[in-house]
Enzyme design. Sequence first.
Site, PDB file in Angstrom:
ATOM      1  N   TYR A  70       0.831  -1.207   0.000  1.00 23.40           N
ATOM      2  CA  TYR A  70       0.000   0.000   0.000  1.00 23.40           C
ATOM      3  C   TYR A  70       0.866   1.257   0.000  1.00 23.40           C
ATOM      4  CZ  TYR A  70      -3.231   3.538   1.888  1.00 23.40           C
ATOM      5  OH  TYR A  70      -3.969   4.676   2.096  1.00 23.40           O
ATOM      6  N   THR A  71       1.862   1.276   0.864  1.00 26.94           N
ATOM      7  CA  THR A  71       2.715   2.445   0.977  1.00 26.94           C
ATOM      8  C   THR A  71       3.556   2.660  -0.271  1.00 26.94           C
ATOM      9  OG1 THR A  71       2.781   2.184   3.370  1.00 26.94           O
ATOM     10  CG2 THR A  71       4.502   3.531   2.398  1.00 26.94           C
TER      11      THR A  71
END
Length: 241
Positions: free
Chosen positions: A149-150
């Site tokens: 996600y990051t």
Amino acid sequence: MKVAIVTGGSRGIGRASAIKLAADGYAVVVGYAGNEKAAAEVVEHITGAGGQALAVQADVADEHQVAAMFDAATEAFGGVDTVVNSAGRMPLSPIAELDLDDLDALYRTNMRGAFAVAREAARRLRPGGSIVLISTSVVGLQFPTYGAYTATKGAVEAMTLILARELRGRDITVNAVAPGPTATDLFLDGKDEATIERLAKQPPLERLGTPEDIANVVAFLGGAAGHWVNGQIVRANGGII
């Protein structure tokens, strides 16, 4: 009349941003991927308060659907001034256990989607406009299980200043808001009470953010009051470190 498009506008930060921008006098296009009922409820909330709004379904990763959403905004309201890209996915997994199909889906929505929306906005926004992208403070906090996600949000941050520079001479700003832990369905899903309590205690303000906290920052950057802020990543996270 100022006009805003908010993707991911049927829930969470997107919903709160759409409502805040409408309260600030914008006509709002509520972009949504699949939850027609929730998008209609946001439109009803805005119109019930005397505002103007329209729900438009669009997959942000599909450039043709994104272009059609901008067309709908222009046909209904005459143009587009502010674009907020709040559409996103957040499956969590240790990197060693990550299903690469999940990575592809994350990339498609969070990175390709942000790029497609920002690209169309760069082509279409009227002078004085603004683009507000959504990142995450986890780019700096680096929590385990947030690796994929990051990574997609790091890509969003990387293109923010570049696009701001590319729009030199157009009087259009480009910024990203990077929320910390925020009480949205997307964030709360799959977390037990102990985890939520631990995260809530980390900021000096000792609580989770609310969608409205983030929407206030989004609206500031999207409006005239924030127009001197450009090419920035605003970490709206209550001071979490």
